[in-house]
Design a protein around this motif. Structure first.
Motif, PDB file in Angstrom:
ATOM      1  N   GLN A 196     -52.741  53.966  11.024  1.00 26.10           N
ATOM      2  CA  GLN A 196     -53.732  53.992  12.097  1.00 26.10           C
ATOM      3  C   GLN A 196     -53.404  55.003  13.191  1.00 26.10           C
ATOM      4  OE1 GLN A 196     -53.646  49.898  13.332  1.00 26.10           O
ATOM      5  NE2 GLN A 196     -54.951  49.184  11.645  1.00 26.10           N
ATOM      6  N   ARG A 197     -52.171  55.512  13.198  1.00 26.35           N
ATOM      7  CA  ARG A 197     -51.789  56.454  14.247  1.00 26.35           C
ATOM      8  C   ARG A 197     -52.573  57.755  14.118  1.00 26.35           C
ATOM      9  NH1 ARG A 197     -46.130  54.766  13.489  1.00 26.35           N
ATOM     10  NH2 ARG A 197     -45.705  56.650  12.305  1.00 26.35           N
ATOM     11  N   ASN A 198     -52.868  58.362  15.250  1.00 27.42           N
ATOM     12  CA  ASN A 198     -53.595  59.634  15.276  1.00 27.42           C
ATOM     13  C   ASN A 198     -52.817  60.626  16.136  1.00 27.42           C
ATOM     14  OD1 ASN A 198     -55.624  61.537  14.862  1.00 27.42           O
ATOM     15  ND2 ASN A 198     -56.827  60.801  16.606  1.00 27.42           N
ATOM     16  N   PRO A 199     -51.715  61.174  15.610  1.00 30.69           N
ATOM     17  CA  PRO A 199     -50.850  62.060  16.398  1.00 30.69           C
ATOM     18  C   PRO A 199     -51.557  63.341  16.816  1.00 30.69           C
ATOM     19  CG  PRO A 199     -50.240  62.110  14.070  1.00 30.69           C
ATOM     20  CD  PRO A 199     -51.220  60.999  14.232  1.00 30.69           C
ATOM     21  N   LYS A 200     -51.204  63.802  18.017  1.00 33.43           N
ATOM     22  CA  LYS A 200     -51.877  64.982  18.561  1.00 33.43           C
ATOM     23  C   LYS A 200     -51.562  66.248  17.777  1.00 33.43           C
ATOM     24  CE  LYS A 200     -48.224  65.964  21.966  1.00 33.43           C
ATOM     25  NZ  LYS A 200     -47.927  66.165  23.400  1.00 33.43           N
ATOM     26  N   SER A 242     -50.799  64.611   7.977  1.00 30.27           N
ATOM     27  CA  SER A 242     -52.220  64.787   7.703  1.00 30.27           C
ATOM     28  C   SER A 242     -52.773  63.561   6.987  1.00 30.27           C
ATOM     29  CB  SER A 242     -52.423  66.030   6.824  1.00 30.27           C
ATOM     30  OG  SER A 242     -51.809  65.833   5.552  1.00 30.27           O
ATOM     31  N   SER A 243     -54.080  63.478   6.916  1.00 28.51           N
ATOM     32  CA  SER A 243     -54.715  62.365   6.210  1.00 28.51           C
ATOM     33  C   SER A 243     -54.336  62.373   4.736  1.00 28.51           C
ATOM     34  CB  SER A 243     -56.243  62.456   6.352  1.00 28.51           C
ATOM     35  OG  SER A 243     -56.628  62.376   7.709  1.00 28.51           O
ATOM     36  N   GLY A 300     -51.334  66.521  14.532  1.00 30.25           N
ATOM     37  CA  GLY A 300     -52.015  66.562  13.243  1.00 30.25           C
ATOM     38  C   GLY A 300     -51.098  66.235  12.076  1.00 30.25           C
ATOM     39  N   LYS A 318     -50.809  60.945   4.419  1.00 34.00           N
ATOM     40  CA  LYS A 318     -50.853  59.496   4.585  1.00 34.00           C
ATOM     41  C   LYS A 318     -51.364  58.825   3.317  1.00 34.00           C
ATOM     42  CE  LYS A 318     -51.473  59.118   9.604  1.00 34.00           C
ATOM     43  NZ  LYS A 318     -52.345  58.594  10.678  1.00 34.00           N
ATOM     44  N   GLU A 322     -44.752  64.498  15.126  1.00 33.46           N
ATOM     45  CA  GLU A 322     -46.015  63.941  15.626  1.00 33.46           C
ATOM     46  C   GLU A 322     -46.392  64.530  16.982  1.00 33.46           C
ATOM     47  OE1 GLU A 322     -46.583  59.817  15.860  1.00 33.46           O
ATOM     48  OE2 GLU A 322     -46.668  59.501  13.691  1.00 33.46           O
ATOM     49  N   GLU A 382     -49.698  50.133  11.072  1.00 34.38           N
ATOM     50  CA  GLU A 382     -49.764  50.944  12.288  1.00 34.38           C
ATOM     51  C   GLU A 382     -49.561  52.422  11.968  1.00 34.38           C
ATOM     52  OE1 GLU A 382     -48.586  53.063  15.808  1.00 34.38           O
ATOM     53  OE2 GLU A 382     -47.256  52.640  14.119  1.00 34.38           O
TER      54      GLU A 382
END
Length: 213
Positions: A26-30, A35-36, A32, A39, A154, A23
């Motif tokens: 998969q999270r996409n915090p507003k 960062s990818s 940013g 992660k 986040e 999870e």
């Protein structure tokens, strides 16, 4: 002292990122954060498995199975999934205002807890003397504060983390902690199903369960 040096488990073998922690990826915090790239770094670090005995929140005593052995206390080993390296990677990504905010909050909570403990000891001095008991000291661990900080990052826009806005940044963290405490749960940042306020409670009847998460 680095804020990331709460636990050292570099001597333990690393394992692949647990499926239960998907999870986080998969999270996409507003905001940013993370960062990818961060992660990806965390994913590569994986996790560590270290021997540790389950304890209720605030319970005293040796925290690891190895210390129990050294103290000649008979007990079967339990295992703890540690994300210490992942936490270090995350804290290293803090910019200067974020790092400063965390350190100030850490000092504030330490001073506040010390003041509260002194007041409680003075207030209940006679009772403690009569019962020959010791007051259980109140404290806020840097581990809990760190995870609250992660959740706050986040939600708070990156532009808000400025040196001339430190006070408001601290308020953001306070507000997040207040919300989590009202819900009686501070979720582990990487293993969200784990409530950090619940301790490491494992039922004695669960003989087949040797994993204390």
């Amino acid at each position: 002292k680095s804020i990331a040096n709460d636990i050292s488990v570099h001597d333990h073998q690393r394992f692949r990122w647990p499926y239960q922690c998907k999870e986080f990826l998969q999270r996409n915090p507003k905001s940013g954060w993370p960062s990818s790239e961060l992660k990806h770094q965390v994913l590569l670090e994986g996790c560590q498995i270290v021997p540790r005995l389950p304890r209720a929140m605030g319970e005293k005593g040796p925290s690891t199975w190895m210390r129990y052995v050294a103290a000649n206390i008979v007990s079967e080993p339990y295992w703890w999934i540690s994300f210490s390296v992942s936490e270090k990677q995350s804290t290293k990504s803090f910019n200067l205002p974020q790092r400063r905010c965390f350190l100030i909050l850490k000092i504030m909570f330490k001073c506040l807890c010390r003041k509260v403990n002194i007041e409680l000891e003075e207030k209940y001095a006679n009772v403690l003397k009569e019962t020959k008991k010791h007051l259980k000291l109140i404290k806020v661990s840097s581990f809990l504060l760190k995870h609250v900080m992660f959740w706050t990052l986040e939600e708070v826009d990156e532009d808000d983390w400025r040196m001339n806005n430190i006070y408001q940044c601290m308020i953001h963290v306070f507000d997040k902690m207040d919300t989590l405490l009202k819900n009686e749960s501070i979720p582990h940042y990487f293993l969200e199903g784990k409530n950090l306020l619940a301790g490491d409670i494992v039922s004695k009847n669960e003989e087949n369960s040797k994993m204390a998460l």
